[in-house]
Motif scaffolding. Structure first.
Motif, PDB file in Angstrom:
ATOM      1  N   MET A  69       0.688  -1.244   0.012  1.00 49.94           N
ATOM      2  CA  MET A  69      -0.059   0.084  -0.047  1.00 49.94           C
ATOM      3  C   MET A  69       1.025   1.254   0.140  1.00 49.94           C
ATOM      4  O   MET A  69       0.453   2.289  -0.500  1.00 49.94           O
ATOM      5  CB  MET A  69      -0.957   0.058   1.124  1.00 49.94           C
ATOM      6  N   ASN A  70       2.072   1.202   0.659  1.00 53.36           N
ATOM      7  CA  ASN A  70       2.804   2.321   0.780  1.00 53.36           C
ATOM      8  C   ASN A  70       3.518   2.801  -0.516  1.00 53.36           C
ATOM      9  O   ASN A  70       3.631   3.929  -0.973  1.00 53.36           O
ATOM     10  CB  ASN A  70       4.007   2.073   1.937  1.00 53.36           C
ATOM     11  N   GLN A  71       3.802   1.623  -1.359  1.00 54.82           N
ATOM     12  CA  GLN A  71       4.336   1.666  -2.831  1.00 54.82           C
ATOM     13  C   GLN A  71       3.434   2.398  -3.624  1.00 54.82           C
ATOM     14  O   GLN A  71       3.647   3.090  -4.508  1.00 54.82           O
ATOM     15  CB  GLN A  71       4.740   0.279  -3.303  1.00 54.82           C
ATOM     16  N   TYR A  72       2.029   1.745  -3.372  1.00 58.32           N
ATOM     17  CA  TYR A  72       1.064   2.576  -4.366  1.00 58.32           C
ATOM     18  C   TYR A  72       0.786   3.872  -3.864  1.00 58.32           C
ATOM     19  O   TYR A  72       0.741   4.803  -5.086  1.00 58.32           O
ATOM     20  CB  TYR A  72      -0.362   1.699  -3.975  1.00 58.32           C
ATOM     21  N   LYS A  73       0.856   4.471  -2.940  1.00 62.49           N
ATOM     22  CA  LYS A  73       0.959   5.872  -2.524  1.00 62.49           C
ATOM     23  C   LYS A  73       2.085   6.598  -3.198  1.00 62.49           C
ATOM     24  O   LYS A  73       1.853   7.843  -3.634  1.00 62.49           O
ATOM     25  CB  LYS A  73       0.643   6.216  -1.018  1.00 62.49           C
TER      26      LYS A  73
ATOM     27  N   THR B   6       3.954   5.709  -5.560  1.00 61.28           N
ATOM     28  CA  THR B   6       3.644   5.874  -6.967  1.00 61.28           C
ATOM     29  C   THR B   6       2.846   6.762  -7.510  1.00 61.28           C
ATOM     30  O   THR B   6       2.800   7.578  -8.481  1.00 61.28           O
ATOM     31  CB  THR B   6       3.250   4.645  -7.884  1.00 61.28           C
ATOM     32  N   ILE B   7       1.559   6.921  -7.004  1.00 67.90           N
ATOM     33  CA  ILE B   7       0.599   7.659  -7.154  1.00 67.90           C
ATOM     34  C   ILE B   7       1.214   9.146  -6.941  1.00 67.90           C
ATOM     35  O   ILE B   7       0.606  10.381  -7.746  1.00 67.90           O
ATOM     36  CB  ILE B   7      -0.631   7.632  -6.190  1.00 67.90           C
ATOM     37  N   GLY B   8       1.902   9.551  -5.836  1.00 68.09           N
ATOM     38  CA  GLY B   8       2.439  10.831  -5.612  1.00 68.09           C
ATOM     39  C   GLY B   8       3.402  11.383  -6.736  1.00 68.09           C
ATOM     40  O   GLY B   8       3.536  12.388  -7.063  1.00 68.09           O
ATOM     41  N   GLN B   9       4.273  10.320  -7.146  1.00 68.60           N
ATOM     42  CA  GLN B   9       5.107  10.691  -8.223  1.00 68.60           C
ATOM     43  C   GLN B   9       4.586  10.929  -9.494  1.00 68.60           C
ATOM     44  O   GLN B   9       4.850  12.083 -10.378  1.00 68.60           O
ATOM     45  CB  GLN B   9       6.066   9.464  -8.458  1.00 68.60           C
ATOM     46  N   MET B  10       3.492  10.199  -9.836  1.00 67.76           N
ATOM     47  CA  MET B  10       2.516  10.462 -11.192  1.00 67.76           C
ATOM     48  C   MET B  10       1.914  11.856 -10.927  1.00 67.76           C
ATOM     49  O   MET B  10       1.917  12.519 -12.031  1.00 67.76           O
ATOM     50  CB  MET B  10       1.351   9.437 -11.210  1.00 67.76           C
ATOM     51  N   ALA B  11       1.279  12.303  -9.742  1.00 63.61           N
ATOM     52  CA  ALA B  11       0.725  13.589  -9.738  1.00 63.61           C
ATOM     53  C   ALA B  11       1.884  14.691  -9.741  1.00 63.61           C
ATOM     54  O   ALA B  11       1.486  15.605 -10.418  1.00 63.61           O
ATOM     55  CB  ALA B  11       0.232  13.598  -8.096  1.00 63.61           C
ATOM     56  N   LYS B  12       2.989  14.560  -9.207  1.00 69.03           N
ATOM     57  CA  LYS B  12       4.208  15.656  -9.464  1.00 69.03           C
ATOM     58  C   LYS B  12       4.443  15.837 -11.038  1.00 69.03           C
ATOM     59  O   LYS B  12       4.508  16.824 -11.303  1.00 69.03           O
ATOM     60  CB  LYS B  12       5.358  14.975  -8.807  1.00 69.03           C
TER      61      LYS B  12
END
Length: 74
Positions: free
Chosen positions: A1-5, A7-13
């Motif tokens: 779950m931590n890896q998913y967050k 990845t989403i943070g990097q995609m948003a950036k």
């Protein structure tokens, strides 16, 4: 779950950076276009400009004018 967050943070950036640079580039293009629109292209020339005279001393046929055009390369 931590890896998913993460990845989403990097995609948003990346999405935010891409959108920001796209808006910056677009506004730069609009600024340049606005600067060129303010410039009057058909003003009287300054300096030692010479007016072009398009009249011919003798009347030429269309074929002669076409050949002259091809010979001068203009």
């Amino acid at each position: 779950m931590n890896q998913y967050k993460k990845t989403i943070g990097q995609m948003a950036k990346i999405f935010f950076l891409f959108t920001s640079f796209t808006v910056l580039f677009y506004s730069g293009i609009l600024w340049v276009q606005h600067e060129y629109e303010k410039k009057h292209r058909y003003d009287e020339p300054e300096g030692a400009a010479v007016k072009v005279n398009l009249t011919f001393e003798e009347e030429r046929t269309h074929l002669e004018r076409l050949l002259l055009f091809y010979l001068d390369g203009e």
